[in-house]
Write an enzyme that holds these catalytic residues in place. Structure first.
Site, mmCIF file in Angstrom:
data_model
loop_
_atom_site.group_PDB
_atom_site.id
_atom_site.type_symbol
_atom_site.label_atom_id
_atom_site.label_comp_id
_atom_site.label_asym_id
_atom_site.label_seq_id
_atom_site.Cartn_x
_atom_site.Cartn_y
_atom_site.Cartn_z
ATOM 1 N N CYS A 122 -56.977 26.076 -3.218
ATOM 2 C CA CYS A 122 -58.184 25.533 -2.805
ATOM 3 C C CYS A 122 -58.083 26.545 -1.105
ATOM 4 O O CYS A 122 -57.170 26.579 -0.570
ATOM 5 C CB CYS A 122 -58.111 24.128 -2.430
ATOM 6 S SG CYS A 122 -59.445 23.540 -1.320
ATOM 7 N N CYS B 249 -52.728 18.213 2.032
ATOM 8 C CA CYS B 249 -52.818 18.543 0.701
ATOM 9 C C CYS B 249 -51.868 19.508 0.131
ATOM 10 O O CYS B 249 -51.946 20.709 0.590
ATOM 11 C CB CYS B 249 -54.320 19.029 0.434
ATOM 12 S SG CYS B 249 -54.763 19.344 -1.442
ATOM 13 N N CYS C 184 -56.731 22.000 3.671
ATOM 14 C CA CYS C 184 -56.324 20.591 4.420
ATOM 15 C C CYS C 184 -55.011 20.472 4.593
ATOM 16 O O CYS C 184 -54.193 20.588 3.983
ATOM 17 C CB CYS C 184 -57.123 19.508 3.548
ATOM 18 S SG CYS C 184 -58.850 19.424 3.311
ATOM 19 N N CYS D 259 -59.842 12.847 -13.387
ATOM 20 C CA CYS D 259 -59.840 13.535 -12.268
ATOM 21 C C CYS D 259 -59.692 15.197 -12.458
ATOM 22 O O CYS D 259 -58.939 15.581 -12.905
ATOM 23 C CB CYS D 259 -58.857 13.230 -11.169
ATOM 24 S SG CYS D 259 -58.923 14.092 -9.551
ATOM 25 N N GLU E 207 -54.231 21.353 -12.289
ATOM 26 C CA GLU E 207 -53.664 19.937 -12.672
ATOM 27 C C GLU E 207 -54.970 19.145 -13.050
ATOM 28 O O GLU E 207 -56.121 19.222 -12.600
ATOM 29 C CB GLU E 207 -53.291 19.275 -11.372
ATOM 30 C CG GLU E 207 -51.904 19.928 -11.123
ATOM 31 C CD GLU E 207 -51.277 19.317 -9.927
ATOM 32 O OE1 GLU E 207 -51.861 18.271 -9.213
ATOM 33 O OE2 GLU E 207 -50.053 19.820 -9.328
ATOM 34 N N CYS F 259 -52.503 15.776 -5.120
ATOM 35 C CA CYS F 259 -53.040 16.653 -5.523
ATOM 36 C C CYS F 259 -52.292 18.064 -5.180
ATOM 37 O O CYS F 259 -52.074 18.213 -4.016
ATOM 38 C CB CYS F 259 -54.625 16.741 -4.833
ATOM 39 S SG CYS F 259 -55.448 18.201 -5.633
#
Length: 349
Positions: free
Chosen positions: A114, A121, A118, A107, A93, A339
């Site tokens: 990832c 997220c 987290c 961004c 994205e 995100c």
């Protein structure tokens, strides 16, 4: 024979390749400009190269591009979100943020998925696939810049706050930054580029060692180790004490203000004790703290606090603890704004 990806090459590497193929050294600059300023999509556009040289490049190299799968535009704030497909079929994205002062901030993602995971997220929920190549980082910028140029606009700022932890992909990141800031390319000053990190201490040390003048934004979200461990697992490897030490060195060397991002999560990090811990941490630095009400993501169980609690937390930090604090609403809440949400929702279809 596998063709060479031209956008993965630095100017020096590009020049060395062309010379090895029998071309004059000055063609290194010419081809670099075609790739990074004129955004050439194919070799034949490079009309100041002889037909013979273009044929050599056609045979041995290629210019990659991103396949746009989905494009959303927010009716609320004109934020634009892009879902791109990479050569191997993975998706990433990219988000264009429009500002009232005519700034256009892109961004950018740095990884597919990832590894930091987290808890708040959507990207972390989907796991980690791989680091992005230099060309995949650059093409997010070039694809959107081409669109803006057609409207008579251009990108003014870049933030590595998309999918992934940029500082885990440090080699590709540094190479992309050098190309993006080149006067013979898109020429975005490193001082207009912000790297968002959960706190990868060795990589921050690397940025200092190589004197890369970027802005740093630290995803803090709690200034209490035990709480931060719960939502940002990387804190166990690089706890707040280690993070504070390297950030102190960053500020001593760069004299640049640090930004701390703090997502407000209902019944988790919005008490007076949380505010005091945040204030104590922030006051070690020349700082600004951005408070961001949690953007609800499916299956996390995390919610944003009430407006009353948000205002109380903000007022306490600002007026009682004298923190340089701002309250920022998430952009693009009507277009899978958090995100990883657009990618996650596309995969579920």
């Amino acid at each position: 024979m596998e063709k060479l990806n031209l956008l993965d090459l630095s100017k020096k590497e590009l020049t060395e390749f062309l010379v090895a193929e029998g071309m004059k050294k000055f063609y290194g600059k010419e081809v670099f400009v075609w790739l990074h300023k004129k955004f050439a999509r194919n070799i034949q556009e490079m009309t100041n190269l002889s037909l013979q040289n273009r044929e050599i490049l056609e045979e041995k190299t290629y210019i990659p591009y991103l396949n746009l799968l989905k494009h959303q535009v927010s009716k609320i704030d004109k934020t634009e979100k892009f879902l791109f497909q990479l050569e191997d079929g993975n998706t990433i994205e990219t988000v264009l943020l429009r500002h009232r002062d005519q700034r256009n901030t892109l961004c950018i993602s740095s990884q597919v998925g990832c590894p930091v995971k987290c808890s708040f997220c959507a990207t972390g929920q989907d796991g980690f696939v791989r680091n992005l190549r230099v060309s995949e980082i650059l093409n997010q910028v070039y694809t959107v810049e081409r669109r803006l140029n057609k409207r008579g606009e251009k990108l003014t700022n870049l933030v590595f706050m998309g999918m992934g932890e940029p500082l885990i992909n440090i080699e590709a990141l540094l190479k992309a930054l050098e190309i993006l800031s080149s006067e013979e390319g898109i020429c975005i000053s490193k001082r207009r580029i912000t790297i968002s990190t959960s706190g990868i201490v060795p990589a921050i040390e690397r940025i200092l060692m190589e004197k890369v003048p970027v802005e740093l934004a630290v995803s803090l979200h709690s200034a209490i180790n035990e709480k931060r461990d719960q939502i940002i697992p990387i804190n166990k490897a690089y706890p707040l004490e280690d993070l504070a030490a390297v950030l102190g060195e960053y500020q001593r060397q760069t004299k640049r203000r640090l930004t701390f991002e703090y997502i407000l999560i209902k019944d988790f990090n919005v008490s007076e004790g949380d505010a005091n811990a945040l204030a104590d941490f922030a006051h070690q630095f020349d700082h600004v703290v951005n408070l961001i009400p949690c953007n609800p993501v499916a299956d996390t169980g995390l919610e944003r606090p009430s407006e009353k609690k948000i205002e109380r937390f903000y007022d306490y930090l600002k007026n009682v603890r004298k923190v340089n604090v701002s309250l920022r609403q998430e952009k693009g809440t009507d277009i899978d704004g958090a995100c990883g949400q657009l990618r996650q929702n596309q995969r579920k279809k």
